[in-house]
Design an enzyme around this catalytic site. Structure first.
Site, PDB file in Angstrom:
ATOM      1  N   ARG A 173     -10.454  -0.737  14.996  1.00  0.00           N
ATOM      2  CA  ARG A 173     -10.314   0.066  13.769  1.00  0.00           C
ATOM      3  C   ARG A 173     -11.267  -0.594  12.782  1.00  0.00           C
ATOM      4  NH1 ARG A 173      -4.506   0.784  10.706  1.00  0.00           N
ATOM      5  NH2 ARG A 173      -5.017  -1.337  10.044  1.00  0.00           N
TER       6      ARG A 173
ATOM      7  N   TYR B 275      12.908  31.312   6.666  1.00  0.00           N
ATOM      8  CA  TYR B 275      11.724  31.942   7.246  1.00  0.00           C
ATOM      9  C   TYR B 275      11.814  32.040   8.762  1.00  0.00           C
ATOM     10  CZ  TYR B 275       9.311  31.220   2.763  1.00  0.00           C
ATOM     11  OH  TYR B 275       8.937  31.225   1.456  1.00  0.00           O
TER      12      TYR B 275
ATOM     13  N   CYS C  21      11.571  24.779   4.221  1.00  0.00           N
ATOM     14  CA  CYS C  21      10.585  25.438   3.359  1.00  0.00           C
ATOM     15  C   CYS C  21       9.872  24.383   2.519  1.00  0.00           C
ATOM     16  CB  CYS C  21      11.271  26.455   2.456  1.00  0.00           C
ATOM     17  SG  CYS C  21      12.375  27.574   3.336  1.00  0.00           S
TER      18      CYS C  21
ATOM     19  N   HIS D  10      -6.000  -7.722  12.817  1.00  0.00           N
ATOM     20  CA  HIS D  10      -4.795  -6.872  12.822  1.00  0.00           C
ATOM     21  C   HIS D  10      -4.459  -6.465  14.247  1.00  0.00           C
ATOM     22  CE1 HIS D  10      -1.805  -4.430  10.834  1.00  0.00           C
ATOM     23  NE2 HIS D  10      -2.281  -3.289  11.309  1.00  0.00           N
TER      24      HIS D  10
ATOM     25  N   LYS E  94       0.842  -1.205   0.000  1.00  0.00           N
ATOM     26  CA  LYS E  94       0.000   0.000   0.000  1.00  0.00           C
ATOM     27  C   LYS E  94       0.878   1.257   0.000  1.00  0.00           C
ATOM     28  CE  LYS E  94      -0.028  -0.407   4.985  1.00  0.00           C
ATOM     29  NZ  LYS E  94      -0.707  -0.958   6.148  1.00  0.00           N
TER      30      LYS E  94
ATOM     31  N   ASP F 239      10.138  23.679  -0.653  1.00  0.00           N
ATOM     32  CA  ASP F 239      10.947  23.012  -1.678  1.00  0.00           C
ATOM     33  C   ASP F 239      12.418  22.909  -1.309  1.00  0.00           C
ATOM     34  OD1 ASP F 239       8.610  23.445  -3.467  1.00  0.00           O
ATOM     35  OD2 ASP F 239       9.260  25.524  -3.228  1.00  0.00           O
TER      36      ASP F 239
ATOM     37  N   ARG G 217       1.425 -10.891   7.045  1.00  0.00           N
ATOM     38  CA  ARG G 217       1.374  -9.703   6.191  1.00  0.00           C
ATOM     39  C   ARG G 217       2.473  -8.747   6.639  1.00  0.00           C
ATOM     40  NH1 ARG G 217      -3.690  -9.924   8.535  1.00  0.00           N
ATOM     41  NH2 ARG G 217      -3.128  -7.993   9.628  1.00  0.00           N
TER      42      ARG G 217
HETATM   43  C1  LIG Z   1       0.041  -1.931   6.692  1.00  0.00           C
HETATM   44  C2  LIG Z   1      -0.538  -3.194   7.111  1.00  0.00           C
HETATM   45  C3  LIG Z   1       0.271  -4.316   7.346  1.00  0.00           C
HETATM   46  C4  LIG Z   1       1.771  -4.249   7.378  1.00  0.00           C
HETATM   47  O1  LIG Z   1       2.158  -3.658   8.596  1.00  0.00           O
HETATM   48  P1  LIG Z   1       3.719  -3.478   8.970  1.00  0.00           P
HETATM   49  O2  LIG Z   1       3.685  -3.045  10.379  1.00  0.00           O
HETATM   50  O3  LIG Z   1       4.249  -2.420   8.071  1.00  0.00           O
HETATM   51  O4  LIG Z   1       4.346  -4.784   8.754  1.00  0.00           O
HETATM   52  C5  LIG Z   1      -0.357  -5.515   7.607  1.00  0.00           C
HETATM   53  N1  LIG Z   1      -1.697  -5.613   7.648  1.00  0.00           N
HETATM   54  C6  LIG Z   1      -2.500  -4.541   7.456  1.00  0.00           C
HETATM   55  C7  LIG Z   1      -3.956  -4.724   7.512  1.00  0.00           C
HETATM   56  C8  LIG Z   1      -1.956  -3.311   7.202  1.00  0.00           C
HETATM   57  O5  LIG Z   1      -2.749  -2.249   7.035  1.00  0.00           O
END
Ligand SMILES: *Cc1c(COP(=O)(O)O)cnc(C)c1O
Length: 376
Positions: free
Chosen positions: A133, A266, A313, A165, A35, A315, A223
């Site tokens: 979540r 700035y 800044c 998760h 992602k 850029d 994952r």
């Molecule tokens: C981003 C994400 C992961 C990976 O998480 P890491 O901590 O970067 O390994 C796994 N599962 C879900 C649902 C995520 O959103």
């Protein structure tokens, strides 16, 4: 380098990290989380390197990210896990993208898309085991499973995954970790009792931190995101042998002598204490160098660490290089693996009070990604 700056991405490091994660995951399959443009590393080249190194699947948040992979010719299994009403679910199904559902409303929308396209939806059901979540809370879980069974009987949905998760897996020993494991096992049991289980259903829970620290969480698939890019999922426990893949480099746009008492950038937050040389680095907060880095973060220039001098800044930002003979066009390393004495993304994250995920994903689209380490 003909551009002001570039993010060099070492694909050999990504392949190394994937191989290491596969070993740590034991027999579990590895899904690489790609992602957010593969955490800023470039969706397609990074994904291809991961698949080449043995990641069996890819995971995206949004459907569009999965479709972008398909458009690039990627045929591996892909799961998109964050879907909002009205998104092109039918297109995802036609492209062979697996989708996740956390409630009956979305499951109904997926079923509609399956009827409309004539493609059976391959669905992962997400349980909320304590992160609060996404995911189905325990009270709604049996209903979601029963609805999935009805849709399976109709032939529009096939349940291919059950997942959840972690909220605190990067805090080993946090009591919620064991509690979430227990809750996940309970959710799997309910699925079994409802008749949504079996060898074709992949159970997955672990992110990078849990891959490294929690074998009990590996189940059928893990994952992994941040660790694939070589950044530690639990910095207090070290680097686990991972190799950071990204090096952020810029070339000095100009260098000049200024007198003592010169207010820099700035707000004049920095005033030179004596005659000195200032150098202009052509990267700013629009490129992901957070404004918060002002007078805090360091870069490597001319073989030495230099602090960001005065306000960052949009850029550009300045560094005070004293009397050192730097010249326009010289390379500056903002962060990298650390081997040349440059800061790491971890150091930037620590300095700015954030996590490396945010440092690498914020690198803006103006910064070209340049690939090294045998591009295939
Ligand atoms: C981003 C994400 C992961 C990976 O998480 P890491 O901590 O970067 O390994 C796994 N599962 C879900 C649902 C995520 O959103």
């Amino acid at each position: 380098m003909a551009t002001p700056a570039e993010a060099r991405v070492d694909l050999a490091a990504i392949r190394h990290n994937v191989a290491l994660l596969r070993e740590r995951a034991g027999g579990a399959e590895l899904m690489a989380a790609v992602k957010a443009d593969a955490y800023g590393h470039g969706l397609v080249p990074a994904s291809l390197a991961m698949l080449e190194a043995g990641a069996g699947r890819l995971g995206t948040a949004f459907i569009q990210e999965a479709l972008d992979l398909r458009a690039a010719g990627v045929t591996a299994p892909i799961l998109a896990w964050l879907i909002t009403p009205g998104e092109p679910v039918g297109e995802a199904l036609r492209a062979g993208v697996e989708v996740s559902a956390s409630d009956e409303r979305l499951l109904g929308e997926i079923a509609e898309a399956a009827r409309a396209t004539g493609v059976t939806a391959r669905v992962h059901l997400e349980a909320d085991t304590g992160m609060s979540r996404g995911g189905s809370p325990p009270a709604a879980w049996p209903g979601l499973l029963r609805k999935a069974l009805e849709l399976r009987a109709e032939g529009v949905v096939e349940v291919v995954g059950l997942w959840s998760h972690f909220a605190c897996s990067d805090m080993p020993g946090h009591p919620s970790v064991e509690a979430q494991l227990d809750a996940f096992e309970a959710a799997l049991k309910v699925a079994e009792q409802t008749g949504v289980a079996g060898s074709h259903v992949i159970r997955h829970l672990a992110n990078s931190a849990a891959v490294m620290t929690l074998p009990r969480a590996h189940f059928d698939m893990v994952r992994a995101g941040i660790a694939v890019y070589g950044l530690s999922p639990v910095p207090e426990l070290g680097d686990f042998g991972l190799r950071p893949a990204m090096t952020l480099v810029a070339r000095l746009a100009m260098v000049k002598r200024v007198p003592e008492g010169s207010g820099v950038s700035y707000g004049h937050l920095y005033v030179t204490g004596r005659e000195t040389t200032l150098a202009l680095v052509p990267l700013g907060y629009a490129d992901g160098v957070l404004r918060h880095a002002t007078d805090r973060a360091e870069v490597l220039a001319g073989g030495r660490r230099r602090r960001v001098t005065g306000r960052v800044c949009m850029d550009q930002f300045m560094i005070d290089v004293g009397d050192d003979p730097l010249r326009a066009g010289d390379e500056v390393i903002l962060f990298g693996p650390g081997g040349q004495g440059e800061p790491t993304a971890q150091e930037w994250a620590d300095t700015l009070g954030t996590i490396t995920h945010e440092i690498v994903t914020r690198i803006g689209s103006r910064v070209p990604r340049v690939y090294e380490g045998q591009v295939t």
